[in-house]
Design an enzyme around this catalytic site. Structure first.
Site, PDB file in Angstrom:
ATOM      1  N   LYS A  11     -18.562  16.223  19.311  1.00 10.75           N
ATOM      2  CA  LYS A  11     -18.690  14.803  19.437  1.00 10.75           C
ATOM      3  C   LYS A  11     -17.897  14.079  18.007  1.00 10.75           C
ATOM      4  O   LYS A  11     -17.857  14.933  17.128  1.00 10.75           O
ATOM      5  CB  LYS A  11     -20.088  14.416  19.605  1.00 10.75           C
ATOM      6  CG  LYS A  11     -20.798  14.899  20.839  1.00 10.75           C
ATOM      7  CD  LYS A  11     -22.232  14.496  21.033  1.00 10.75           C
ATOM      8  CE  LYS A  11     -22.652  14.753  22.306  1.00 10.75           C
ATOM      9  NZ  LYS A  11     -24.351  14.587  22.500  1.00 10.75           N
ATOM     10  N   TYR A  51     -21.801  10.376  31.093  1.00  9.96           N
ATOM     11  CA  TYR A  51     -23.114  10.381  31.121  1.00  9.96           C
ATOM     12  C   TYR A  51     -23.797   9.752  32.279  1.00  9.96           C
ATOM     13  O   TYR A  51     -24.879   9.064  31.917  1.00  9.96           O
ATOM     14  CB  TYR A  51     -23.283   9.736  29.649  1.00  9.96           C
ATOM     15  CG  TYR A  51     -23.297  10.852  28.469  1.00  9.96           C
ATOM     16  CD1 TYR A  51     -24.014  12.162  28.683  1.00  9.96           C
ATOM     17  CD2 TYR A  51     -22.360  10.444  27.339  1.00  9.96           C
ATOM     18  CE1 TYR A  51     -24.003  13.063  27.467  1.00  9.96           C
ATOM     19  CE2 TYR A  51     -22.452  11.302  26.539  1.00  9.96           C
ATOM     20  CZ  TYR A  51     -23.125  12.618  26.554  1.00  9.96           C
ATOM     21  OH  TYR A  51     -23.175  13.626  25.544  1.00  9.96           O
ATOM     22  N   PHE A  59     -31.188   4.252  25.499  1.00 12.35           N
ATOM     23  CA  PHE A  59     -29.996   4.708  24.322  1.00 12.35           C
ATOM     24  C   PHE A  59     -28.871   4.733  25.056  1.00 12.35           C
ATOM     25  O   PHE A  59     -27.876   4.949  24.305  1.00 12.35           O
ATOM     26  CB  PHE A  59     -30.637   6.226  23.773  1.00 12.35           C
ATOM     27  CG  PHE A  59     -30.872   7.066  24.791  1.00 12.35           C
ATOM     28  CD1 PHE A  59     -29.524   7.770  25.162  1.00 12.35           C
ATOM     29  CD2 PHE A  59     -31.953   7.592  24.957  1.00 12.35           C
ATOM     30  CE1 PHE A  59     -29.692   9.193  25.882  1.00 12.35           C
ATOM     31  CE2 PHE A  59     -32.116   8.623  26.163  1.00 12.35           C
ATOM     32  CZ  PHE A  59     -31.204   9.326  26.514  1.00 12.35           C
ATOM     33  N   ARG A  87     -26.047  26.399  26.183  1.00 12.15           N
ATOM     34  CA  ARG A  87     -27.302  25.803  26.045  1.00 12.15           C
ATOM     35  C   ARG A  87     -28.533  25.920  26.895  1.00 12.15           C
ATOM     36  O   ARG A  87     -28.420  26.315  28.014  1.00 12.15           O
ATOM     37  CB  ARG A  87     -26.675  24.289  26.269  1.00 12.15           C
ATOM     38  CG  ARG A  87     -26.332  23.809  27.661  1.00 12.15           C
ATOM     39  CD  ARG A  87     -26.247  22.525  27.716  1.00 12.15           C
ATOM     40  NE  ARG A  87     -27.865  22.029  28.014  1.00 12.15           N
ATOM     41  CZ  ARG A  87     -28.073  20.883  27.741  1.00 12.15           C
ATOM     42  NH1 ARG A  87     -27.527  19.958  27.327  1.00 12.15           N
ATOM     43  NH2 ARG A  87     -29.477  20.669  27.926  1.00 12.15           N
ATOM     44  N   THR A 102     -31.769  19.302  22.509  1.00  9.51           N
ATOM     45  CA  THR A 102     -31.156  17.939  22.659  1.00  9.51           C
ATOM     46  C   THR A 102     -31.420  17.367  21.165  1.00  9.51           C
ATOM     47  O   THR A 102     -30.922  16.805  20.595  1.00  9.51           O
ATOM     48  CB  THR A 102     -31.615  17.272  23.557  1.00  9.51           C
ATOM     49  OG1 THR A 102     -31.276  17.622  24.791  1.00  9.51           O
ATOM     50  CG2 THR A 102     -31.216  15.762  23.759  1.00  9.51           C
ATOM     51  N   ARG A 113     -27.081  22.883  16.787  1.00  8.96           N
ATOM     52  CA  ARG A 113     -27.713  21.584  16.285  1.00  8.96           C
ATOM     53  C   ARG A 113     -28.427  21.916  15.319  1.00  8.96           C
ATOM     54  O   ARG A 113     -28.942  21.086  14.261  1.00  8.96           O
ATOM     55  CB  ARG A 113     -28.225  21.050  17.511  1.00  8.96           C
ATOM     56  CG  ARG A 113     -27.189  20.300  18.459  1.00  8.96           C
ATOM     57  CD  ARG A 113     -27.526  19.849  19.721  1.00  8.96           C
ATOM     58  NE  ARG A 113     -26.850  19.416  20.540  1.00  8.96           N
ATOM     59  CZ  ARG A 113     -27.421  18.897  21.933  1.00  8.96           C
ATOM     60  NH1 ARG A 113     -28.348  19.340  22.518  1.00  8.96           N
ATOM     61  NH2 ARG A 113     -26.261  18.164  22.824  1.00  8.96           N
ATOM     62  N   ASN A 123     -25.945  14.386  17.415  1.00  5.43           N
ATOM     63  CA  ASN A 123     -26.251  15.971  17.627  1.00  5.43           C
ATOM     64  C   ASN A 123     -25.119  16.612  17.702  1.00  5.43           C
ATOM     65  O   ASN A 123     -25.083  17.779  18.077  1.00  5.43           O
ATOM     66  CB  ASN A 123     -27.163  16.069  18.815  1.00  5.43           C
ATOM     67  CG  ASN A 123     -27.001  15.680  19.816  1.00  5.43           C
ATOM     68  OD1 ASN A 123     -25.936  15.158  20.128  1.00  5.43           O
ATOM     69  ND2 ASN A 123     -27.972  15.649  20.952  1.00  5.43           N
ATOM     70  N   HIS A 126     -21.759  18.624  22.845  1.00  7.16           N
ATOM     71  CA  HIS A 126     -22.127  18.563  24.176  1.00  7.16           C
ATOM     72  C   HIS A 126     -22.090  19.985  24.581  1.00  7.16           C
ATOM     73  O   HIS A 126     -20.832  20.651  24.555  1.00  7.16           O
ATOM     74  CB  HIS A 126     -21.561  17.535  24.736  1.00  7.16           C
ATOM     75  CG  HIS A 126     -21.521  17.639  26.248  1.00  7.16           C
ATOM     76  ND1 HIS A 126     -22.844  16.832  26.890  1.00  7.16           N
ATOM     77  CD2 HIS A 126     -21.096  18.466  27.178  1.00  7.16           C
ATOM     78  CE1 HIS A 126     -22.723  17.209  28.385  1.00  7.16           C
ATOM     79  NE2 HIS A 126     -21.852  18.106  28.488  1.00  7.16           N
ATOM     80  N   GLU A 137     -17.974  18.361  35.086  1.00 12.29           N
ATOM     81  CA  GLU A 137     -17.378  17.918  33.724  1.00 12.29           C
ATOM     82  C   GLU A 137     -16.159  18.408  33.569  1.00 12.29           C
ATOM     83  O   GLU A 137     -15.101  17.643  33.104  1.00 12.29           O
ATOM     84  CB  GLU A 137     -18.419  18.128  32.646  1.00 12.29           C
ATOM     85  CG  GLU A 137     -20.028  17.503  32.712  1.00 12.29           C
ATOM     86  CD  GLU A 137     -21.150  17.936  31.910  1.00 12.29           C
ATOM     87  OE1 GLU A 137     -22.045  17.469  31.627  1.00 12.29           O
ATOM     88  OE2 GLU A 137     -20.606  19.092  31.172  1.00 12.29           O
TER      89      GLU A 137
HETATM   90  P1  GDP Z   1     -28.114  17.188  25.868  1.00 15.79           P
HETATM   91  O1  GDP Z   1     -27.836  17.510  27.529  1.00 15.79           O
HETATM   92  O2  GDP Z   1     -28.914  18.086  25.240  1.00 15.79           O
HETATM   93  O3  GDP Z   1     -26.774  16.589  25.203  1.00 15.79           O
HETATM   94  O4  GDP Z   1     -29.054  15.989  26.293  1.00 15.79           O
HETATM   95  P2  GDP Z   1     -29.042  14.846  27.375  1.00 15.79           P
HETATM   96  O5  GDP Z   1     -27.986  15.260  28.449  1.00 15.79           O
HETATM   97  O6  GDP Z   1     -30.608  14.662  27.558  1.00 15.79           O
HETATM   98  O7  GDP Z   1     -28.667  13.603  26.573  1.00 15.79           O
HETATM   99  C1  GDP Z   1     -27.287  13.387  26.280  1.00 15.79           C
HETATM  100  C2  GDP Z   1     -27.323  12.872  24.636  1.00 15.79           C
HETATM  101  O8  GDP Z   1     -27.930  11.509  24.801  1.00 15.79           O
HETATM  102  C3  GDP Z   1     -27.712  13.777  23.668  1.00 15.79           C
HETATM  103  O9  GDP Z   1     -27.014  14.900  23.459  1.00 15.79           O
HETATM  104  C4  GDP Z   1     -28.133  12.822  22.688  1.00 15.79           C
HETATM  105  O10 GDP Z   1     -26.651  12.443  22.049  1.00 15.79           O
HETATM  106  C5  GDP Z   1     -28.263  11.385  23.430  1.00 15.79           C
HETATM  107  N1  GDP Z   1     -29.570  11.332  23.561  1.00 15.79           N
HETATM  108  C6  GDP Z   1     -30.617  12.078  24.249  1.00 15.79           C
HETATM  109  N2  GDP Z   1     -31.785  11.428  24.165  1.00 15.79           N
HETATM  110  C7  GDP Z   1     -31.809  10.679  23.376  1.00 15.79           C
HETATM  111  C8  GDP Z   1     -32.693   9.595  22.623  1.00 15.79           C
HETATM  112  O11 GDP Z   1     -33.990   9.838  22.571  1.00 15.79           O
HETATM  113  N3  GDP Z   1     -32.171   8.690  21.689  1.00 15.79           N
HETATM  114  C9  GDP Z   1     -30.907   8.848  21.337  1.00 15.79           C
HETATM  115  N4  GDP Z   1     -30.555   7.937  20.478  1.00 15.79           N
HETATM  116  N5  GDP Z   1     -29.923   9.415  21.864  1.00 15.79           N
HETATM  117  C10 GDP Z   1     -30.353  10.505  22.803  1.00 15.79           C
HETATM  118 MG    MG Z   2     -27.090  16.744  28.953  1.00 17.00          MG
END
Ligand code: GDP
Ligand code: MG
Length: 162
Positions: A11, A51, A59, A87, A102, A113, A123, A126, A137
């Site tokens: 990212k 996304y 968020f 992951r 995450t 991370r 973080n 991805h 994707e």
């Molecule tokens: P990932 O698959 O581990 O990347 O997590 P998710 O698919 O749930 O979310 C996608 C991305 O959204 C995450 O990698 C974070 O950058 C962001 N994100 C997820 N949860 C939160 C949150 O509670 N707050 C904020 N600010 N960003 C979040």
């Molecule tokens: Mg995800």
């Protein structure tokens, strides 16, 4: 051996913080094969599509702005069980993985991370959460001609039955 593939993206914070090499090394050192990589700045529409499952989250707007804030390094890595090794699957929060959880504060040291990030909204990388989402994707980020099939000279040193 396996031709399972996953989509991994560094990212904008990971790129700006000089973490391209360290992140790639985690996958390369493990023995996975890099079959596509590019530095890119995708459109807002592209990132909203990437996304789309999170569109209702509070968020979401900030997430898209974060992903638009600088270049991204997009990659496809291939190898046995590369998706779940890359992951944690959503269904198994205890599965160890190269990326970590995450929320970096829940990520073990030794994960990307867990070693390089603090805030969930910064973080650094991805990774696809299932083989099915990896397929979606990869086709969103790459055209089929960008995925290079090549013989990994180390394969028989990494896999018993290569
Ligand atoms: P990932 O698959 O581990 O990347 O997590 P998710 O698919 O749930 O979310 C996608 C991305 O959204 C995450 O990698 C974070 O950058 C962001 N994100 C997820 N949860 C939160 C949150 O509670 N707050 C904020 N600010 N960003 C979040
Ligand atoms: Mg995800």
């Amino acid at each position: 051996m396996s031709n399972e593939q996953t989509f991994i993206a560094i990212k904008p914070d990971g790129v700006q913080r000089g973490l391209i090499g360290p992140i790639i090394s985690r996958f390369e050192n493990r023995g996975f094969k890099l079959i596509a990589m590019k530095t890119c700045s995708p459109s807002k529409e592209h990132l909203e599509k990437h996304y789309q499952d999170l569109a209702e989250k509070p968020f979401f707007k900030g997430l898209v702005a974060y992903m638009l804030s600088g270049p991204i390094v997009a990659m496809v890595w291939e190898g046995r069980d590369v998706v779940k090794t890359g992951r944690k699957p959503e269904t198994d929060q205890f599965q160890p993985a190269i990326l970590g959880a995450t929320n970096p504060l829940n990520s073990a040291p030794g994960t990307i991370r867990g070693d390089y990030a603090i805030d969930v909204g910064r973080n650094v990388c991805h990774g696809s959460d299932s083989v099915e989402s990896a397929k979606k994707e990869i086709s969103l980020w790459f055209s089929p001609s960008e995925l290079l099939q090549w013989k990994h000279s180390q394969a028989s040193w990494i896999y018993e039955n290569a």
